[in-house]
Structure formats: C-alpha cells, structure tokens
Write a protein that holds these residues in place. Structure first.
Motif: not given
Length: 391
Positions: A156-183
């Motif tokens: 079993r493997g889990q990797y859990l974070q909460d830095w995007l829970v706030d819907p007003d957290a700013p957009w970054s390249w990590r939110n873009d498929e072309e730059m990141a590939g996936s999330g």
C-alpha cells in the motif's frame, strides 16, 4: 579532480540540491570534490540573486551554452523542460541528474531513457527519487532482501498533501497538463511507484507491476493567477456561454488519484495520492505485508520504521539512527534524528560518486521510465474505465 556542476532551476529543488552539495564536504569527506559552477534560468536578475545565495560561480540564461561545458548537469526545471536539455547533455557525454517524474509524457520519458542507454553506463543518468535514500527505507530494503517478511501479499502506498484544498490557492505550472503532464499522479504517485518498485519489484519479491486500474479526479476546474483575485461569479457573454477570465486559468490535471495494482507474483497493491487531503502536509506512507511479517513507514516519522515479524503480537517501532544504520555514521550520535533535506545529501553523494568513478547509478532513467509506464497506464485506465496491462 573537481567536478564542475551546472544546474537548471533555482527554486524548490534548486535549493534542496544546492544545500546538499554544500553539506557534502562537511559530512561525506570521501565524496568527490565539486564546484557549483553555473546556475541556469530565464530571469537574469533573479538568477544573480539565486546564484549568490546558493553558492554558484556564474549564471547562464540558455542551457544550450552549458550542457556540453560542465562535468555534470542537473535538470531541476519544470517537467516540460526535462527532455530536451537532458537528452542534449547526454548526447554531449555529460552525466545528467533529472528531477522526477522523468517527463510529462511517456514518449518523452522513452526518448530520455534511450539517450541514457546510448550514452552508456560510464555517463550516469540519475532520476531524482530521493526517498530511496531515507535510512529507514534502506533498512527496510535489507529486511525484505533477507526474506524477513516472507512472500509478499499486499503493498500500500499513500502520498497525501493539502496545499490545494483552498479553491483560491493560486494556479501554477503544476496545474497545467502541457507543463506537468499530470497532477497528483505524476508529482506524488511517481515517488510511491518508485518506492514500491525499489522495495518489492527490483528483486522480484513481488515482481514488477503487470496491470493497473486507476481513477483520477479534478475537484477545482480553474484557479486564480497569482497576484489577482478570483472573480466572485463565472462570467458569461451575451449568449450565456462561459468566458475565459484573464485572472484565472484552467486546471487541466488531476487533483487526486487512486489505483489498484497487480504484481507478477500475484501480490495486490493499492495507491492513493492527493493534494486535497485536508490535514496532511506531506504524508507519504508505505505498507508491505508478507507471509511472515509486515512493515510500515511514513515520511512524517522519517527516522522510524515499524516492523512486525512472525510470532510478534504487534509492531515494533525501530528508531533508525544508530551508527550501523545506512548513512547514519556520517551524521550525529544515535537518537539525533535526520530530516527530509538529508535524503538529498545521500542522493547527491551516491550520484556524484558514480560520476567521479564512471559507474552506473540507480535510480536511473530506466527506473524513471518504468515508473512513467505505470503512471501512463493508470491514466489510460481512468480514461477507459477498465484494467490496463503495462506495455
């Protein structure tokens, strides 16, 4: 011989690796001598400031001017700039160390692995899976190799974070498929997949992952651009159609994923990764259950490994800080714990030593590609709604 190191990227991972390089001569006296020669980026003013803080001799705004002239090239940029500079460096005979995931797409990862193979073992190409170098993980590996857990049944493997829970957290390249590939799948899942391959796949304790079933989810479809405020309500044109607002950008990757795995020996695996797990800051956990024992590890308790052996009534918590534990003889007296940043010191020590000695290094680009194949299969499974065999 002093190795001249060129580094692309100076933010999060740039700081982590520059710190590791600075620590090496203090704690690993047998590490090769290195010079933080040149820092590469696009913003010249920011580069000059970063170079001074991180201890680099010079700067460059084009990686093409660097890759053939340094002894080692670190590619710590966003995922979409992993392939081209890394391949160019390898073709020039320069060893490369690249952040994970290896690339945003499977095609790019395959091209990078091919370039590494063609460069040969004496030109190491490392992929930055730093959690392999946690002393507790290294200790777990010795238990598994010794057969202490018996035949592996569950992982079993889990990797859990909460830095995007706030819907007003700013957009970054990590939110873009072309730059990141996936999330979360690529950013977090790559680490989990590699750790499971390292612990139970490489020595065929459970064998390689053969097929997967995946589910990806995006909870927030757009985010505000940093420095602006998100609009109170979505805008519409005169026909009632949604209008793209310049102050927000769409989220085109997953916020969370889950997956089931089937291993070659019949072992079962479950994975989960999320940036929406409220209350979890950087919680990476691994559990492995075998016929004669089990183990548990969490990065939030990095110096501990929980182990259950045949006949035990419960888990024993082992503090992995003794001098005979992996890497710990280089640091502090027993009980004086290590931290997350020390994994980068261990990783850099192993990679730079391999470069100096002209030897192979693991995890390498082939390992990065193997992880990418699993991630790609999980994504395809989500799209098809069915189990997918790894190609």
């Amino acid at each position: 011989m002093t190795l001249e190191v060129g580094v692309l990227g100076y933010r999060f991972m740039g700081k982590a690796h520059a710190n590791a390089m600075a620590r090496l001569p203090m704690f690993f006296p047998d590490a090769p001598a290195i010079e933080r020669s040149v820092l590469v980026g696009r913003d010249e003013d920011a580069l000059e400031d970063a170079a001074e803080r991180l201890g680099f001799d010079s700067i460059a705004t084009d990686w093409r001017d660097v890759v053939a002239d340094v002894d080692v090239f670190y590619n710590l940029g966003p995922n979409h700039v992993h392939a081209e500079p890394s391949i160019a460096a390898l073709e020039a005979g320069t060893p490369v160390f690249c952040e994970k995931p290896l690339a945003p797409t499977l095609d790019d990862a395959e091209a990078m692995a091919t370039a590494a193979s063609e460069a040969g073992d004496d030109v190491p190409a490392g992929c930055a899976f730093n959690y392999r170098f946690v002393p507790a993980i290294q200790y777990a590996k010795t238990l598994l190799e010794a057969g202490d857990l018996g035949e592996i049944h569950h992982v079993r493997g889990q990797y859990l974070q909460d830095w995007l829970v706030d819907p007003d957290a700013p957009w970054s390249w990590r939110n873009d498929e072309e730059m990141a590939g996936s999330g979360a799948l690529g950013d977090l899942g790559a680490h989990t997949v590699d750790l499971l391959r390292f612990l139970v796949g490489e020595d065929d304790l459970a064998g390689e992952i053969e097929r997967v079933s995946g589910h990806l989810e995006t909870f927030v479809e757009e985010r505000p651009v940093e420095g602006s405020e998100a609009p109170a309500e979505p805008r519409e044109n005169e026909d009632g159609d949604a209008v793209e607002d310049d102050e927000t950008r769409p989220v085109t990757v997953d916020d969370a994923y889950t997956a089931q795995l089937a291993f070659a020996n019949g072992a079962m695996g479950t994975l989960e990764g999320s940036r929406f797990a409220t209350g979890h800051k950087n919680d990476h956990t691994i559990e492995i259950h075998g016929s004669r024992g089990s183990l548990r590890f969490s990065i939030e308790r990095l110096n501990e490994l929980e182990v259950l052996r045949a006949g035990d009534r419960g888990y024993e918590t082992i503090l992995v800080t003794d001098e005979d534990d992996p890497y710990v003889d280089h640091w502090w007296p027993p009980g004086h714990v290590l931290g997350w940043e020390h994994t980068f010191v261990h990783e850099n020590y192993e990679f730079l030593s391999a470069v100096a000695d002209g030897e192979s290094f693991a995890p390498n680009f082939a390992d990065g590609l193997a992880a990418q194949r699993v991630l790609d299969a999980i994504e395809r499974s989500d799209e098809r709604g069915e189990w997918v065999a790894l190609e």
